[in-house]
Design an enzyme around this catalytic site. Structure first.
Site, PDB file in Angstrom:
ATOM      1  N   ASP A  39      17.029 -39.470   2.444  1.00 22.49           N
ATOM      2  CA  ASP A  39      15.869 -39.515   3.331  1.00 22.49           C
ATOM      3  C   ASP A  39      15.919 -40.841   4.074  1.00 22.49           C
ATOM      4  OD1 ASP A  39      13.295 -38.644   4.349  1.00 22.49           O
ATOM      5  OD2 ASP A  39      12.454 -40.285   3.184  1.00 22.49           O
ATOM      6  N   SER A  40      15.154 -40.920   5.156  1.00 27.04           N
ATOM      7  CA  SER A  40      15.094 -42.180   5.884  1.00 27.04           C
ATOM      8  C   SER A  40      14.431 -43.281   5.052  1.00 27.04           C
ATOM      9  CB  SER A  40      14.317 -41.989   7.184  1.00 27.04           C
ATOM     10  OG  SER A  40      13.021 -41.509   6.900  1.00 27.04           O
TER      11      SER A  40
ATOM     12  N   CYS B 176      14.986 -35.559   4.760  1.00 29.67           N
ATOM     13  CA  CYS B 176      14.307 -36.068   5.951  1.00 29.67           C
ATOM     14  C   CYS B 176      14.201 -34.968   7.002  1.00 29.67           C
ATOM     15  CB  CYS B 176      15.104 -37.243   6.494  1.00 29.67           C
ATOM     16  SG  CYS B 176      14.507 -37.882   8.055  1.00 29.67           S
TER      17      CYS B 176
ATOM     18  N   GLU C 196       1.996 -44.432   3.726  1.00 33.80           N
ATOM     19  CA  GLU C 196       2.625 -45.583   3.060  1.00 33.80           C
ATOM     20  C   GLU C 196       1.579 -46.617   2.625  1.00 33.80           C
ATOM     21  OE1 GLU C 196       6.283 -47.151   4.418  1.00 33.80           O
ATOM     22  OE2 GLU C 196       7.178 -45.167   4.466  1.00 33.80           O
TER      23      GLU C 196
ATOM     24  N   CYS D  56       6.952 -33.294   7.812  1.00 31.44           N
ATOM     25  CA  CYS D  56       7.416 -34.667   7.584  1.00 31.44           C
ATOM     26  C   CYS D  56       7.150 -34.948   6.125  1.00 31.44           C
ATOM     27  CB  CYS D  56       6.654 -35.650   8.482  1.00 31.44           C
ATOM     28  SG  CYS D  56       6.920 -37.396   8.054  1.00 31.44           S
TER      29      CYS D  56
ATOM     30  N   HIS E  80       6.306 -37.401   4.502  1.00 32.85           N
ATOM     31  CA  HIS E  80       5.150 -38.222   4.148  1.00 32.85           C
ATOM     32  C   HIS E  80       3.857 -37.413   4.063  1.00 32.85           C
ATOM     33  CE1 HIS E  80       7.662 -41.705   5.156  1.00 32.85           C
ATOM     34  NE2 HIS E  80       6.769 -42.451   4.551  1.00 32.85           N
TER      35      HIS E  80
END
Lengths: 300, 300
Positions: free
Chosen positions: A27-28, A90, A172, A204, A206
């Site tokens: 993943d990024s 990702c 985050e 995504c 996140h």
């Protein structure tokens, strides 16, 4: 032992060796841990190598060429460690770079876009014309990868895609309950609410962290699709089809981030561990900072 | 022409050539355009090369070693193009990487931390014990670079540093008036408001974009310090002291982003142009996507 039985034993040994290899995930950054979590929970006999490209995160605002280059370097890093399957956790890299990775890496590769798209169509299939919303990064939305993947399985689906750039920072920061997050979600998701979608793909890695806020904003009638969970199902199927599943049962209980799984980051391991704790509930036992750059120098 | 006058002419020519060189500016991305804007407005006879490392933005969440490496690569890229002075517009790179850049590059280097810190002390000097707030990225706050720079000029200053991670995304989204931005600012800046600071340093190049929100949140009695403007003053002083200022007047009127200034990005030029328009009011006339990676390969 005769020649034939010798050979079948050799083949069996080799098969066993491959089945014992870990599954690679990249993943990024830290977001792909939601995909790792889904895989780990679905496949308790497998072990994983996770690479978070924290030195170059985020990918969602970067160009096709750059995302391709980063994705190839990450895949090469994992492939060189020996993996039986590669999961591109990702969304941006899945949307933009799968064909290029396939050119370079010789293992089965599963991205998160296809599984998420197929799951969205599956759960809306009783509707005449399914209405599917997709939220993702700018790059993923621009690529139209989800739309294309959905149309492949449902030509008549109505699709509404929209980017939610602030969601990554909010996740985050762990602002999962703050009134500002609800207010921002309301703004970003207005189009989705107005379109009265049946399902909404969290495109995504996140976004599952903000699941509560998103569900409340779009209403309980909309089914949220976590591409990570859909990916874990498809990986399970693929492992069985290809006879790649690990036949050995792990002794004792597995837990997320235990020492059977190995985590690598390209930068700032400490920050990763801190955010990982929010995503997984624990810090990974085996976490290492490495460099993935410059594999192309190997050619020289 | 005798020997001596020949030599003085040669020296004069050389000096003229150096004075005609551009000033290099690098930033992790688009944020440094606020520093470019300040420099351009203060020094209309100078021309600039700006490098935005958009392939690896942001720096504020990355480690010392990584920020150093990126900063050196960017500086080398600019130095190889011929510059008379280097401005490190990125606060994080200024906080973490100036010593390493100085080891590698042989031109005068100005970061944004020192000028911002000195300006903050200057404008609060009539107070008995100046109280100075600093808002910046996580990496800059952790480095304590602003605190150290402030203490160098005012031992007794009280300093309150706090990170504002969501401000970068909010500025890039251009959410300069949204109620969510006010609400988030109120949360982040509560410590600053409670401390009743005299001045507040905007220690990240993105923050001047949110100047209105920040000023309203901390109140009109707090002087906001834009490190970019303070840097432009110091660069002007340095150019004059070292006789490096360009003596030629530019014909006609200068405007931001005109074709005397050259902009390079390491990725996604289109997105840069779009965000640059928000930051400068215009798209840069000369914008080019390049790679800065792998200068270390030159050694081989």
């Amino acid at each position: 032992m005769n020649k034939i039985s010798e050979q079948s034993k050799a083949i069996q040994d080799l098969k066993f060796k491959i089945q014992n290899l870990p599954i690679g995930i990249f993943d990024s950054g830290v977001g792909g841990l939601t995909v790792y979590r889904a895989l780990h929970n679905r496949l308790p006999n497998e072990h994983f190598i996770y690479l978070g490209d924290t030195a170059r995160v985020p990918y969602g605002t970067k160009s096709l060429a750059t995302v391709e280059r980063y994705a190839i370097e990450n895949s090469q890093f994992l492939a060189l460690r020996g993996i039986k399957l590669l999961v591109v956790a990702c969304n941006t890299a899945s949307a933009l770079a799968l064909p290029k990775i396939r050119e370079k890496i010789d293992v089965d590769i599963v991205g998160v876009i296809g599984p998420g798209a197929r799951e969205a169509v599956k759960i809306t299939k009783e509707k005449g014309i399914p209405k599917i919303g997709v939220i993702a990064t700018e790059a993923t939305v621009q690529s139209r990868a989800y739309s294309e993947a959905i149309r492949k399985v449902s030509e008549k689906a109505e699709i509404i895609e929209t980017p939610c750039p602030l969601f990554v920072s909010l996740a985050e920061e762990n602002w999962t309950q703050e009134p500002e997050t609800y207010s921002i979600a309301k703004k970003y998701l207005q189009k989705i609410v107005d379109a009265k979608v049946d399902a909404l793909v969290l495109g995504c890695t996140h976004y599952p962290i903000l699941r509560g806020v998103i569900q409340q904003t779009v209403g309980e009638n909309v089914t949220l699709i976590d591409s990570g969970q859909a990916t874990a199902e498809e990986v399970n199927k693929l492992l069985n089809e290809k006879d790649l599943a690990n036949p050995q049962k792990v002794k004792g209980e597995r837990r997320l981030g235990d020492d059977l799984d190995h985590f690598y980051v390209t930068d700032a391991a400490e920050r990763f561990a801190r955010v990982a704790e929010r995503f997984l509930g624990v810090k990974p036992a085996k976490l290492e900072a490495i460099e993935v750059f410059g594999f192309d120098e190997l050619k020289n």
